[in-house]
Write a protein that holds these residues in place. Structure first.
Motif, mmCIF file in Angstrom:
data_model
loop_
_atom_site.group_PDB
_atom_site.id
_atom_site.type_symbol
_atom_site.label_atom_id
_atom_site.label_comp_id
_atom_site.label_asym_id
_atom_site.label_seq_id
_atom_site.Cartn_x
_atom_site.Cartn_y
_atom_site.Cartn_z
ATOM 1 N N LEU A 77 14.172 -27.783 17.870
ATOM 2 C CA LEU A 77 15.045 -26.488 17.955
ATOM 3 C C LEU A 77 14.760 -25.196 17.893
ATOM 4 O O LEU A 77 14.898 -24.833 18.117
ATOM 5 N N ALA A 78 13.282 -25.369 17.107
ATOM 6 C CA ALA A 78 12.556 -23.724 17.744
ATOM 7 C C ALA A 78 12.688 -23.230 19.774
ATOM 8 O O ALA A 78 12.783 -22.494 19.890
ATOM 9 N N THR A 81 15.508 -23.237 20.789
ATOM 10 C CA THR A 81 15.631 -21.806 20.450
ATOM 11 C C THR A 81 15.447 -20.665 21.327
ATOM 12 O O THR A 81 15.770 -19.697 21.652
ATOM 13 N N GLN A 84 16.482 -20.526 24.851
ATOM 14 C CA GLN A 84 17.528 -19.331 24.987
ATOM 15 C C GLN A 84 17.525 -18.055 24.676
ATOM 16 O O GLN A 84 17.653 -17.441 25.363
#
Lengths: 97, 314
Positions: A77-78, A81, A84
């Motif tokens: 997840l990290a 993100t 991005q």
């Protein structure tokens, strides 16, 4: 049975290490920031996934295994993100050079 | 030489190399990135030294919170970076700085090399009284019971640091929303993470505070995780930071040291000395202090990172 599990662990962790190596080589060798980002995030997610997979049979009970999986999910997840965010920042700065 | 030893030596060399690179880096931003990597490697070193509590704190505070703080400092200093790099200190100043650094490094090396082997230790004494305190983690026992005075003063220092940061605000902005004015549009990916992560982070933080009694963890580590959650939400611009004149914010900041102090002064009345816990009450009192300290740390760290208010209160 134990030997088979240990061999599975060694194979999975070694494969994970290969992915980390590939990601690092990509980071050093790829021509621009976007491809470098691609190499790093994709390879690290898979690499960590394989390492966690290899460690699962060695975990102390169900709770330990769940914690390992949670670590993998949180890092994914990290990582996704941050990739991005860096790509956004790069796009704002202008076309890749 | 075993594999583990080879890995340890490799880790030590890597820490030294990253430390050297951090100092040698020309750009401030590169230097900060080096410092964050250095902190993470250092926390691996602490794990290898079986000091998991220190490793957690190093990762959260040493590279996490300090890293964010330093990056925002770099962004603010960007305009002055080129002129500052153009100024080269004179030969005498550089020679003096080198001499001072050499003396400090030599003194530290001498202290480490001349340490008695095996070193003086209070570890057996620290382990002896764990049962009376009702905690199983000797590090928690040292922090909250044996050396609780130090821990309390540390928290007071954190409040002083917040006062120092806030005092940089101009008179007109006093009491306003903490931190610099931010752009209006939240970034999609970050906003998503900031909505997804806090529920998980809050559970993990409470877990870490709770297991701190018996395993690595505790108020500082748990509070740092809560602070990280608050910072993600603030960075994603999902909400504004609170106005620093708010009473609830100020109460949250002082709650930890205040409860610590009240328990400490109550120690005069019941067991007979400052910060002494009455027999049989140690565990509940430790939990009470830890809970309020977690709250204060979770409020203090984001306030330190986002900085003084730069607009007047509404």
């Amino acid at each position: 049975m134990n030997v088979a599990i240990d061999i599975f662990t060694i194979v999975a962790i070694s494969a994970g290490a290969v992915f980390f190596m590939a990601g690092t080589v990509g980071l050093l060798r790829f021509p621009d920031s976007f491809t470098r980002l691609h190499a790093l995030t994709k390879a690290d997610n898979l690499g960590l996934g394989l390492i966690v997979l290899g460690l699962l049979p060695q975990a102390s009970g169900l709770l330990g295994a769940l914690k390992l999986v949670a670590v993998w999910v949180l890092v994914q997840l990290a990582g996704a993100t941050v990739a991005q965010l860096i790509a956004h920042a790069l796009r704002r700065k202008g076309p890749p050079t | 030489m075993s594999v583990i030893q080879a890995l340890d030596i490799g880790l030590a060399l890597l820490v030294l190399a990253v430390a050297g690179w951090t100092i040698a880096a020309r750009e401030a931003f590169a230097s900060v990135v080096g410092y964050v990597a250095y902190g993470l490697l250092l926390s691996l070193v602490w794990v290898r030294l079986f000091a998991v509590d220190v490793a957690l704190t190093e990762a959260a505070i040493g590279s996490g919170v300090t890293g964010v703080l330093l990056i925002s400092a770099v962004v603010r200093l960007r305009k002055t970076e080129a002129p500052a790099a153009a100024e080269r200190p004179g030969v005498v100043l550089r020679a003096l700085a080198a001499a001072l650094c050499t003396v400090v490094a030599a003194a530290l090396a001498a202290v480490v090399l001349l340490m008695p082997d095996p070193g003086a230790t209070l570890a057996p004494e620290a382990g002896q009284h764990l049962g009376e305190l009702g905690v199983g983690n000797p590090i928690t026992a040292v922090l909250i019971a044996y050396r609780s005075f130090d821990t309390m003063l540390e928290k007071v220092v954190l409040i002083l640091a917040v006062i120092g940061v806030w005092s940089l605000a101009s008179d007109g902005n006093w009491g306003g929303v903490a931190g610099p004015r931010r752009g209006a549009r939240p970034e999609g990916a970050l906003a998503f993470l900031a909505q997804l992560l806090p529920p998980l982070g809050i559970v993990v933080a409470i877990h870490i505070v709770w297991v701190g009694a018996n395993e690595p963890g505790g108020a500082f580590q748990g509070g740092a995780i809560l602070a990280a959650m608050a910072l993600i939400v603030l960075m994603a611009r999902l909400t504004e930071a609170p106005e620093i004149r708010r009473r609830w914010l100020r109460l949250a900041l002082i709650a930890g040291p205040a409860v610590f102090l009240v328990v400490g002064i109550a120690g005069f009345a019941i067991p007979g000395s400052f910060l002494a816990y009455p027999a049989g009450w140690a565990k509940p009192l430790i939990l009470l202090i830890e809970a309020f300290m977690t709250l204060s740390i979770a409020a203090t760290l984001p306030m330190l990172v986002i900085g003084p208010p730069d607009r007047p209160p509404s």
